[in-house]
Every structure is written in structure tokens, then in C-alpha cells.
Design a protein around this motif. Structure first.
Motif, PDB file in Angstrom:
ATOM      1  N   GLU A  33       0.853  -1.187   0.000  1.00 60.77           N
ATOM      2  CA  GLU A  33       0.000   0.000   0.000  1.00 60.77           C
ATOM      3  C   GLU A  33       0.888   1.237   0.000  1.00 60.77           C
ATOM      4  O   GLU A  33       1.801   1.352   0.811  1.00 60.77           O
ATOM      5  CB  GLU A  33      -0.877   0.035   1.258  1.00 60.77           C
ATOM      6  N   ILE A  34       0.612   2.180  -0.914  1.00 61.31           N
ATOM      7  CA  ILE A  34       1.361   3.422  -1.017  1.00 61.31           C
ATOM      8  C   ILE A  34       0.362   4.579  -0.982  1.00 61.31           C
ATOM      9  O   ILE A  34      -0.684   4.509  -1.646  1.00 61.31           O
ATOM     10  CB  ILE A  34       2.155   3.501  -2.348  1.00 61.31           C
ATOM     11  N   HIS A  35       0.689   5.625  -0.232  1.00 56.13           N
ATOM     12  CA  HIS A  35      -0.185   6.799  -0.190  1.00 56.13           C
ATOM     13  C   HIS A  35       0.666   8.011   0.178  1.00 56.13           C
ATOM     14  O   HIS A  35       1.514   7.922   1.065  1.00 56.13           O
ATOM     15  CB  HIS A  35      -1.289   6.601   0.846  1.00 56.13           C
ATOM     16  N   PRO A  36       0.455   9.153  -0.500  1.00 54.03           N
ATOM     17  CA  PRO A  36       1.249  10.344  -0.175  1.00 54.03           C
ATOM     18  C   PRO A  36       0.930  10.922   1.211  1.00 54.03           C
ATOM     19  O   PRO A  36       1.752  11.606   1.803  1.00 54.03           O
ATOM     20  CB  PRO A  36       0.893  11.340  -1.282  1.00 54.03           C
ATOM     21  N   ARG A  37      -0.266  10.631   1.731  1.00 53.58           N
ATOM     22  CA  ARG A  37      -0.658  11.083   3.068  1.00 53.58           C
ATOM     23  C   ARG A  37      -1.425   9.955   3.766  1.00 53.58           C
ATOM     24  O   ARG A  37      -2.668  10.003   3.843  1.00 53.58           O
ATOM     25  CB  ARG A  37      -1.495  12.354   2.968  1.00 53.58           C
ATOM     26  N   PRO A  38      -0.724   8.956   4.273  1.00 52.99           N
ATOM     27  CA  PRO A  38      -1.405   7.791   4.851  1.00 52.99           C
ATOM     28  C   PRO A  38      -2.408   8.146   5.947  1.00 52.99           C
ATOM     29  O   PRO A  38      -3.425   7.476   6.088  1.00 52.99           O
ATOM     30  CB  PRO A  38      -0.259   6.949   5.423  1.00 52.99           C
ATOM     31  N   ASP A  39      -2.143   9.216   6.685  1.00 53.90           N
ATOM     32  CA  ASP A  39      -3.064   9.601   7.756  1.00 53.90           C
ATOM     33  C   ASP A  39      -4.407  10.096   7.213  1.00 53.90           C
ATOM     34  O   ASP A  39      -5.392  10.160   7.941  1.00 53.90           O
ATOM     35  CB  ASP A  39      -2.431  10.654   8.657  1.00 53.90           C
ATOM     36  N   GLU A  40      -4.463  10.420   5.920  1.00 56.86           N
ATOM     37  CA  GLU A  40      -5.700  10.862   5.287  1.00 56.86           C
ATOM     38  C   GLU A  40      -6.314   9.794   4.380  1.00 56.86           C
ATOM     39  O   GLU A  40      -7.364  10.030   3.774  1.00 56.86           O
ATOM     40  CB  GLU A  40      -5.439  12.125   4.455  1.00 56.86           C
ATOM     41  N   ALA A  41      -5.682   8.641   4.292  1.00 60.88           N
ATOM     42  CA  ALA A  41      -6.176   7.579   3.416  1.00 60.88           C
ATOM     43  C   ALA A  41      -7.544   7.087   3.890  1.00 60.88           C
ATOM     44  O   ALA A  41      -7.779   6.955   5.093  1.00 60.88           O
ATOM     45  CB  ALA A  41      -5.189   6.417   3.386  1.00 60.88           C
ATOM     46  N   LEU A  42      -8.423   6.838   2.951  1.00 63.01           N
ATOM     47  CA  LEU A  42      -9.753   6.337   3.282  1.00 63.01           C
ATOM     48  C   LEU A  42      -9.725   4.854   3.624  1.00 63.01           C
ATOM     49  O   LEU A  42     -10.646   4.332   4.240  1.00 63.01           O
ATOM     50  CB  LEU A  42     -10.712   6.594   2.122  1.00 63.01           C
ATOM     51  N   CYS A  43      -8.665   4.184   3.203  1.00 61.96           N
ATOM     52  CA  CYS A  43      -8.552   2.741   3.420  1.00 61.96           C
ATOM     53  C   CYS A  43      -7.081   2.370   3.584  1.00 61.96           C
ATOM     54  O   CYS A  43      -6.230   2.865   2.851  1.00 61.96           O
ATOM     55  CB  CYS A  43      -9.165   2.015   2.223  1.00 61.96           C
TER      56      CYS A  43
END
Length: 72
Positions: A33-43
């Protein structure tokens, strides 16, 4: 074909060691899982890596892969 997923960890600090161990154990693939802002990820935010962390993981994975005779 064996695949290791970051969903198995539930914690982004565990993704790297689990991924590297999976490569050493012969996994055919990794789902990360990759996300630029994990704290804002919906999942799946808690186990998401930042894009820069993915680059570091890939570099380490290539080293581990080479050590066990596998290529990425």
C-alpha cells in the motif's frame, strides 16, 4: 505463485521487514500500500508507505533478492 501483502502487517513499520523476509523466503510478488498522506487515506492508511519509503524498500529488496539468487 506466492504473494505477500502489506495488509498482513496492519502497521507501516512492519511492511519493510515482512517484505524483505518474504523475498528471502521465495515470494513471487509483493502487494504494498502506497499513499502520499497515509493519515488521510480512506482505506489501509496504517500500513501504507510513503512513496519515498517505497523507493527505499525497492533498493533493499534488490539487495536481498540478489543475496538469495532472485531478481526483481
Amino acid at each position: 505463485s506466492d504473494v505477500c501483502s502489506s495488509d498482513l502487517t496492519g502497521d507501516n513499520t512492519l511492511v519493510e521487514p515482512v517484505a524483505l523476509a518474504a523475498i528471502a523466503a521465495g515470494a513471487d510478488g509483493l502487494l504494498i500500500e502506497i499513499h502520499p498522506r497515509p493519515d488521510e487515506a480512506l482505506c489501509d492508511g496504517p500500513q501504507a508507505l510513503l512513496p519515498s519509503e517505497l523507493k527505499q524498500l525497492i533498493d533493499k529488496a534488490e539487495i536481498v533478492g540478489k543475496a538469495v539468487g532472485r531478481s526483481l
